[in-house]
Write an enzyme that holds these catalytic residues in place. Structure first.
Site, mmCIF file in Angstrom:
data_model
loop_
_atom_site.group_PDB
_atom_site.id
_atom_site.type_symbol
_atom_site.label_atom_id
_atom_site.label_comp_id
_atom_site.label_asym_id
_atom_site.label_seq_id
_atom_site.Cartn_x
_atom_site.Cartn_y
_atom_site.Cartn_z
ATOM 1 N N ARG A 86 0.815 -1.213 0.000
ATOM 2 C CA ARG A 86 0.000 0.000 0.000
ATOM 3 C C ARG A 86 0.850 1.265 0.000
ATOM 4 O O ARG A 86 0.567 2.216 -0.741
ATOM 5 C CB ARG A 86 -0.957 -0.017 1.199
ATOM 6 C CG ARG A 86 -1.837 1.223 1.345
ATOM 7 C CD ARG A 86 -2.433 1.710 0.037
ATOM 8 N NE ARG A 86 -3.124 0.670 -0.712
ATOM 9 C CZ ARG A 86 -3.378 0.741 -2.002
ATOM 10 N NH1 ARG A 86 -2.985 1.779 -2.713
ATOM 11 N NH2 ARG A 86 -4.011 -0.239 -2.618
ATOM 12 N N LYS A 123 2.601 24.645 -3.781
ATOM 13 C CA LYS A 123 1.377 24.005 -3.274
ATOM 14 C C LYS A 123 1.518 22.486 -3.384
ATOM 15 O O LYS A 123 0.871 21.827 -4.192
ATOM 16 C CB LYS A 123 0.164 24.520 -4.036
ATOM 17 C CG LYS A 123 -0.079 26.014 -3.834
ATOM 18 C CD LYS A 123 -1.225 26.519 -4.691
ATOM 19 C CE LYS A 123 -1.413 28.012 -4.514
ATOM 20 N NZ LYS A 123 -2.490 28.560 -5.391
ATOM 21 N N LYS A 155 4.592 38.622 -3.655
ATOM 22 C CA LYS A 155 3.219 38.362 -4.060
ATOM 23 C C LYS A 155 2.288 39.470 -3.581
ATOM 24 O O LYS A 155 2.743 40.471 -3.016
ATOM 25 C CB LYS A 155 2.791 36.985 -3.541
ATOM 26 C CG LYS A 155 3.628 35.845 -4.144
ATOM 27 C CD LYS A 155 3.274 34.509 -3.557
ATOM 28 C CE LYS A 155 1.898 34.041 -3.963
ATOM 29 N NZ LYS A 155 1.810 33.773 -5.416
ATOM 30 N N GLU A 188 4.681 39.369 -8.432
ATOM 31 C CA GLU A 188 3.339 39.066 -8.920
ATOM 32 C C GLU A 188 2.522 40.348 -9.005
ATOM 33 O O GLU A 188 2.517 41.151 -8.070
ATOM 34 C CB GLU A 188 2.670 38.089 -7.946
ATOM 35 C CG GLU A 188 1.217 37.786 -8.244
ATOM 36 C CD GLU A 188 0.571 36.983 -7.136
ATOM 37 O OE1 GLU A 188 0.639 35.746 -7.197
ATOM 38 O OE2 GLU A 188 0.019 37.600 -6.188
ATOM 39 N N ASP A 209 -1.136 37.473 -12.481
ATOM 40 C CA ASP A 209 -2.023 36.626 -11.695
ATOM 41 C C ASP A 209 -3.477 36.856 -12.077
ATOM 42 O O ASP A 209 -4.015 37.956 -11.905
ATOM 43 C CB ASP A 209 -1.832 36.918 -10.204
ATOM 44 C CG ASP A 209 -2.680 36.005 -9.329
ATOM 45 O OD1 ASP A 209 -2.700 34.790 -9.592
ATOM 46 O OD2 ASP A 209 -3.314 36.516 -8.389
#
Length: 291
Positions: A86, A123, A155, A188, A209
């Site tokens: 597994r 992410k 950002k 960004e 963005d």
């Protein structure tokens, strides 16, 4: 860690039902088409479950395969194979899912006539970033910065603290002086009027963005090679071709790691347990992964 999580005190089912000397022969089989990633990771899971388990992959990472393809042969102590099954499959399925999703986006970019690289983001699954980023490369994609220490990326939340217009330009110029000439700086922007103040600071990459297609194309023409242009935000199989067609240099997608579906792969056992014996001819244990 995954093996310890899955069997903190051993596999009580196998220990109670499977004779200690039983051996197993089985195959890793694809239920759906895809792109392979994680062969060495699967083999390492099996090796750590039982060093006598042998894994022989018939394809290399990055190879495409059809549904029904036999990807690998596995042979060894049955208890060890069941212990590692597994964990090995979980990793192999997830990494192959990432590689497959990435390969689809890369193909759509090429079909559009665009030259953009498809890149991942931060992410990723905590603790699995090095493996998931490797899977992106197996699918023909590129890696973005690995972590917060590797490159500068200002950002929207950073810019909210810095102001706009000339204030933003001055803040970026001052920061670039502190960072030095070897540090790559990306900023960004989420609206067109931010582009000129950022360009005036001499940054290396501008990320657009969630720009519309029209504004993305307009931004590419306006920047005109003065910085690398990256597009991000709601990148899907349906949107990536048109985005690439605007002429951007990079298209980043968080979905290829944070929302990917594990590829449907199975470990099919031959019926019956075997007595201890030699490994299948030609089978060889793969080396541990070197991300």
């Amino acid at each position: 860690m995954a093996l310890a999580e899955d069997a903190p005190h051993g596999d009580v089912t196998a220990q109670g039902l499977v004779p200690a000397g039983a051996r197993a022969r089985c195959a890793v089989v694809a239920r759906v088409p895809g792109v392979l990633s994680g062969a060495n990771v699967f083999a390492e899971a099996m090796r750590q479950a039982d060093p006598e388990v042998r894994v022989h992959f018939l394809l290399a990472d990055g190879a495409a395969f059809p549904a029904g393809a036999v990807l690998a042969r596995v042979e060894g102590p049955a208890r060890g194979v069941l212990l590692g099954e597994r964990v090995g499959l979980n990793l192999l399925q997830r990494l192959s899912g990432i590689a497959t999703a990435t390969a689809e986006l890369v193909s759509l970019v090429r079909q559009s006539g665009g030259h953009a690289r498809v890149a991942d983001t931060r992410k990723t699954t905590p603790g699995l970033r090095v493996l998931e980023r490797y899977a992106v490369r197996c699918g023909g994609g590129s890696n973005h910065r690995d972590n917060l220490s590797e490159a500068v990326m200002a950002k929207d939340n950073h810019l909210a603290l810095l102001g706009s217009g000339e204030d933003l330009t001055r803040a970026l110029i001052a920061a670039r002086a502190r960072w030095g000439h070897t540090v790559h700086v990306e900023v960004e922007v989420d609206r067109f009027e931010q582009i000129d103040p950022v360009l005036a600071a001499g940054v290396h990459t501008i990320m657009l963005d969630n720009f519309t297609l029209a504004d993305t194309a307009r931004a590419v023409r306006h920047i005109a090679g003065r910085a690398i242009v990256e597009a991000s935000g709601t990148v899907t199989a349906a949107t990536i071709g048109p985005i690439a067609g605007t002429g951007v240099d990079v298209i980043s997608s968080g979905a290829i790691t944070h929302s990917v579906r594990a590829l449907d792969l199975g470990l099919d056992f031959e019926a019956g347990a075997e007595e201890p014996g030699a490994a299948e001819p030609g089978a060889a244990e793969l080396e541990a992964p070197r991300p």
